[in-house]
Each structure stands twice: as structure tokens, then as C-alpha cells.
Write an enzyme that holds these catalytic residues in place. Structure first.
Site, PDB file in Angstrom:
ATOM      1  N   ASN A   9     -11.760   8.112  31.685  1.00 18.02           N
ATOM      2  CA  ASN A   9     -13.198   7.354  32.166  1.00 18.02           C
ATOM      3  C   ASN A   9     -12.935   6.402  32.538  1.00 18.02           C
ATOM      4  O   ASN A   9     -13.595   5.669  31.518  1.00 18.02           O
ATOM      5  CB  ASN A   9     -14.141   8.155  31.710  1.00 18.02           C
ATOM      6  CG  ASN A   9     -15.852   7.578  31.963  1.00 18.02           C
ATOM      7  OD1 ASN A   9     -15.798   7.792  32.812  1.00 18.02           O
ATOM      8  ND2 ASN A   9     -16.246   7.688  31.412  1.00 18.02           N
ATOM      9  N   TRP A  10     -12.756   5.389  34.207  1.00  9.03           N
ATOM     10  CA  TRP A  10     -12.703   4.541  33.978  1.00  9.03           C
ATOM     11  C   TRP A  10     -14.453   3.339  33.998  1.00  9.03           C
ATOM     12  O   TRP A  10     -14.528   2.491  33.949  1.00  9.03           O
ATOM     13  CB  TRP A  10     -12.644   4.263  35.355  1.00  9.03           C
ATOM     14  CG  TRP A  10     -10.379   4.881  35.159  1.00  9.03           C
ATOM     15  CD1 TRP A  10      -9.909   4.576  34.622  1.00  9.03           C
ATOM     16  CD2 TRP A  10      -9.636   4.686  37.085  1.00  9.03           C
ATOM     17  NE1 TRP A  10      -8.667   4.758  34.624  1.00  9.03           N
ATOM     18  CE2 TRP A  10      -8.408   4.688  35.783  1.00  9.03           C
ATOM     19  CE3 TRP A  10      -9.846   4.177  37.886  1.00  9.03           C
ATOM     20  CZ2 TRP A  10      -7.378   4.591  37.150  1.00  9.03           C
ATOM     21  CZ3 TRP A  10      -8.839   4.240  38.360  1.00  9.03           C
ATOM     22  CH2 TRP A  10      -8.316   4.772  38.510  1.00  9.03           C
ATOM     23  N   LYS A  11     -15.434   4.762  33.656  1.00  7.97           N
ATOM     24  CA  LYS A  11     -16.763   3.903  33.663  1.00  7.97           C
ATOM     25  C   LYS A  11     -17.050   2.894  34.678  1.00  7.97           C
ATOM     26  O   LYS A  11     -16.819   3.156  36.014  1.00  7.97           O
ATOM     27  CB  LYS A  11     -16.768   3.063  32.267  1.00  7.97           C
ATOM     28  CG  LYS A  11     -16.842   4.830  31.263  1.00  7.97           C
ATOM     29  CD  LYS A  11     -17.455   3.487  29.299  1.00  7.97           C
ATOM     30  CE  LYS A  11     -16.720   4.788  28.916  1.00  7.97           C
ATOM     31  NZ  LYS A  11     -16.884   5.037  27.628  1.00  7.97           N
ATOM     32  N   HIS A  94     -22.127  12.557  30.118  1.00 13.15           N
ATOM     33  CA  HIS A  94     -21.894  11.825  29.064  1.00 13.15           C
ATOM     34  C   HIS A  94     -23.118  11.141  28.649  1.00 13.15           C
ATOM     35  O   HIS A  94     -24.035  11.405  28.620  1.00 13.15           O
ATOM     36  CB  HIS A  94     -20.821  11.222  29.695  1.00 13.15           C
ATOM     37  CG  HIS A  94     -20.301   9.634  29.202  1.00 13.15           C
ATOM     38  ND1 HIS A  94     -20.607   9.100  28.711  1.00 13.15           N
ATOM     39  CD2 HIS A  94     -18.342   9.696  29.339  1.00 13.15           C
ATOM     40  CE1 HIS A  94     -19.335   8.096  27.564  1.00 13.15           C
ATOM     41  NE2 HIS A  94     -18.877   8.977  28.112  1.00 13.15           N
ATOM     42  N   GLU A  96     -23.235   8.240  27.581  1.00 11.39           N
ATOM     43  CA  GLU A  96     -24.142   7.270  28.724  1.00 11.39           C
ATOM     44  C   GLU A  96     -25.044   7.197  29.051  1.00 11.39           C
ATOM     45  O   GLU A  96     -26.071   6.363  29.493  1.00 11.39           O
ATOM     46  CB  GLU A  96     -23.314   6.186  28.728  1.00 11.39           C
ATOM     47  CG  GLU A  96     -22.162   5.336  27.736  1.00 11.39           C
ATOM     48  CD  GLU A  96     -21.028   5.436  27.690  1.00 11.39           C
ATOM     49  OE1 GLU A  96     -20.204   5.578  28.898  1.00 11.39           O
ATOM     50  OE2 GLU A  96     -19.991   4.690  27.324  1.00 11.39           O
ATOM     51  N   GLU A 166     -18.278  14.188  22.158  1.00 13.43           N
ATOM     52  CA  GLU A 166     -18.110  12.516  21.473  1.00 13.43           C
ATOM     53  C   GLU A 166     -18.978  11.959  20.907  1.00 13.43           C
ATOM     54  O   GLU A 166     -19.897  11.767  21.696  1.00 13.43           O
ATOM     55  CB  GLU A 166     -17.618  12.187  23.046  1.00 13.43           C
ATOM     56  CG  GLU A 166     -16.726  12.745  23.801  1.00 13.43           C
ATOM     57  CD  GLU A 166     -17.049  11.512  25.238  1.00 13.43           C
ATOM     58  OE1 GLU A 166     -15.439  10.852  25.148  1.00 13.43           O
ATOM     59  OE2 GLU A 166     -17.876  11.518  26.430  1.00 13.43           O
ATOM     60  N   GLY A 172     -16.263   4.010  22.496  1.00 14.53           N
ATOM     61  CA  GLY A 172     -15.962   2.248  22.843  1.00 14.53           C
ATOM     62  C   GLY A 172     -16.420   1.689  21.069  1.00 14.53           C
ATOM     63  O   GLY A 172     -16.782   0.374  21.462  1.00 14.53           O
ATOM     64  N   SER A 212     -12.822   6.765  21.252  1.00  9.81           N
ATOM     65  CA  SER A 212     -11.718   5.492  21.074  1.00  9.81           C
ATOM     66  C   SER A 212     -10.810   6.524  20.882  1.00  9.81           C
ATOM     67  O   SER A 212     -10.009   5.726  19.638  1.00  9.81           O
ATOM     68  CB  SER A 212     -12.495   4.948  18.952  1.00  9.81           C
ATOM     69  OG  SER A 212     -13.512   4.841  20.123  1.00  9.81           O
ATOM     70  N   GLY A 234     -11.905   3.625  27.180  1.00 15.30           N
ATOM     71  CA  GLY A 234     -11.552   1.898  27.070  1.00 15.30           C
ATOM     72  C   GLY A 234      -9.552   1.752  27.302  1.00 15.30           C
ATOM     73  O   GLY A 234      -8.700   0.739  28.351  1.00 15.30           O
TER      74      GLY A 234
HETATM   75  C1  PEP Z   1     -15.887   8.110  26.987  1.00 20.24           C
HETATM   76  O1  PEP Z   1     -16.215   7.254  28.064  1.00 20.24           O
HETATM   77  O2  PEP Z   1     -16.018   9.177  27.287  1.00 20.24           O
HETATM   78  C2  PEP Z   1     -14.641   7.568  26.293  1.00 20.24           C
HETATM   79  C3  PEP Z   1     -14.320   8.212  24.699  1.00 20.24           C
HETATM   80  O3  PEP Z   1     -15.380   6.119  25.699  1.00 20.24           O
HETATM   81  P1  PEP Z   1     -13.904   5.432  24.458  1.00 20.24           P
HETATM   82  O4  PEP Z   1     -12.406   6.068  24.621  1.00 20.24           O
HETATM   83  O5  PEP Z   1     -13.795   4.131  24.640  1.00 20.24           O
HETATM   84  O6  PEP Z   1     -14.453   5.421  23.411  1.00 20.24           O
END
Ligand code: PEP
Length: 249
Positions: A9-11, A94, A96, A166, A172, A212, A234
Site C-alpha cells: 500500500n503506497w498510500k 483501511h 487511515e 491490521e 506505521g 509494520s 512503509g
Molecule cells: C498499511 O498501510 O496497511 C500498513 C500496514 O502500513 P505499515 O506497514 O507502514 O505499518
């Protein structure tokens, strides 16, 4: 058999040039990894540039999707537009989106059903906050997100749905759920699915872990029985670390 799915996921990251370069590198790794599926969810504006270099094995997803095909929905993206741009899947719910943009289970459900109605495979993201975990409400939170997220959703093919667990406190932050914590949550979600759908359907739905995930922890997370892949933020922005994650043991 559940084919492992590694999703990046490049956000809201990368220029068009950077996106095309990274996608080309990931596409090469996907070509060399025929026993697993590899997916990226770039920003909408980068989908065309990424599609141009994706080849046949790198799958694309939208980071979100609207329930309507078209109309006065400023800032939204239609499932038809995602299909036309080459997407196979779309993230819905998600963390966010839920926490920064106040999307609730009802809206997530509308997005999920809209995606399915137009042939996109939704990746339903769920997860508890730290406060919910600390107060012993993790499973209750997951149950509500699964039940309400899948309200009125029929499923006859397990390949048509992906769930991503998640934990919000792990996204993050550099903190990861321990492998046993991840397995407990994934097993619980699979049991919930078995209550909603036929047993073989529940057994076939892929449940990804996110939070993460990186090159150092992916192997032990992927070793868990009910973990069928990873949703990576990330660490998906570097070709090197994402390659190592795709090549998990
Ligand atoms: C995500 O964006 O779904 C995610 C898990 O981010 P990260 O790997 O940076 O924690």
C-alpha cells in the site's frame, strides 16, 4: 489451497517517475515468484504509469473505492474507473480511512458491496485500536467490523474476498503484533467467516496481516497457519525491502 498474497500500500507517496521505477522492479520480482501473488495499491494518479510497466503478474488495487459508478461524488473513485485502470482489487476500510476520514462500518460495507458488484475483489481491512486491545475488546471489535463490513454480502467463491487484519497500533509505528497474536486474530476471523458462509468458503478466504511488516519479521508472521499474506505500507516503498518480503520463506 490459499495462494499467498503480498500487497503493498503506497498510500500518498511517490512521484510518477518513482512509481513507475518501483513498479517495474516489483514486477520483475513478481515474475520470478510464480507461487505467490503480488499486488500494489498506488495513488490513483499513478495507476496508468504503473500499469504500463506491471507486466502480467503484478496486480493492481485501488486504495479505496466508491459504491457508485458515476455522479456527483467529488474526491471519490468509481469501481468502473478502477477496473478500466487495470485494478483487480480495492482496499476498503483501511485504518487511515476509518480514523482520519471517519469512515464507519456502514460506509465500508457500501464500498465493499460496490466493489464486488463491479468485479473488483475487496480487501476488507479491520483491526483494533490500542485502547480496544488494552481493555480486552479486540475480538469484539473485529467481530463487529467483520459482521457489519460483510452485511448482506453473499460469497460463493472464496477468491472474491480478502480480509486484512491490521491492528491500528501496529500501522506505521514499527510495532508488530507477535506471531501468536496475529494467529489468534486470524483464526478468530476465519471462525467468524465460517459462521457467515459455507465452511469451504471460510477456509479459502485469504486473511492478510498488516502492521509494520518488514524484511526482518515477515518470515515468522507468514509461518502462522491462518496468515495468508501481508499488507505492507512503509516497507513496500523500497524495492529492496519489498522484494525480501515477497520472497518470504
Ligand atoms: C498499511 O498501510 O496497511 C500498513 C500496514 O502500513 P505499515 O506497514 O507502514 O505499518
Amino acid at each position: 489451497m490459499r495462494v499467498p498474497l503480498i500487497a503493498g500500500n503506497w498510500k500518498m507517496h511517490l512521484t510518477l517517475t518513482e512509481a513507475a521505477e518501483l513498479a517495474a522492479a516489483v514486477a520483475r520480482v513478481a515474475e520470478a515468484s510464480p507461487d505467490r501473488e503480488v499486488l500494489i495499491a498506488p495513488p490513483f494518479t499513478a495507476l496508468a504509469a504503473v500499469k504500463a510497466v506491471a507486466g502480467s503478474r503484478l496486480l493492481l488495487a485501488g486504495q479505496n473505492v466508491c459504491w457508485e459508478e458515476k455522479g456527483a461524488f467529488t474526491g471519490e473513485i468509481s469501481p468502473l474507473m478502477l477496473r478500466e485502470a487495470g485494478c483487480r482489487m480495492a482496499l476498503v476500510g483501511h485504518s487511515e480511512r476509518r480514523h482520519l476520514f471517519h469512515e464507519d462500518n456502514r460506509m465500508v460495507n457500501r464500498r465493499l458491496r460496490g466493489a464486488m458488484a463491479h468485479g473488483l475483489i475487496p480487501i476488507l481491512c479491520i483491526g483494533e485500536t490500542l485502547a480496544e486491545r488494552d481493555s480486552g475488546r479486540t475480538l469484539e471489535t473485529l467481530e463487529k467490523q467483520v459482521r457489519e463490513g460483510l452485511d448482506e454480502v453473499e460469497l460463493v467463491d472464496p477468491a472474491k474476498l480478502v480480509v486484512a487484519y491490521e491492528p491500528v497500533w501496529a500501522i506505521g509505528t514499527g510495532k508488530t503484533a507477535g506471531p501468536a497474536q496475529a494467529q489468534e486474530a486470524h483464526h478468530f476471523v476465519r471462525r467468524l467467516l465460517a459462521g457467515l458462509y459455507e465452511k469451504n468458503i471460510a477456509a479459502g478466504v485469504r486473511i492478510l496481516y498488516g502492521g509494520s511488516v518488514n524484511a526482518a519479521n515477515v518470515d515468522e508472521i507468514m509461518a502462522q497457519a491462518d496468515v495468508d499474506g501481508a499488507l505492507v505500507g512503509g516497507a513496500s516503498l523500497s524495492a529492496e525491502s519489498f522484494e525480501r518480503i515477497i520472497r518470504f520463506n
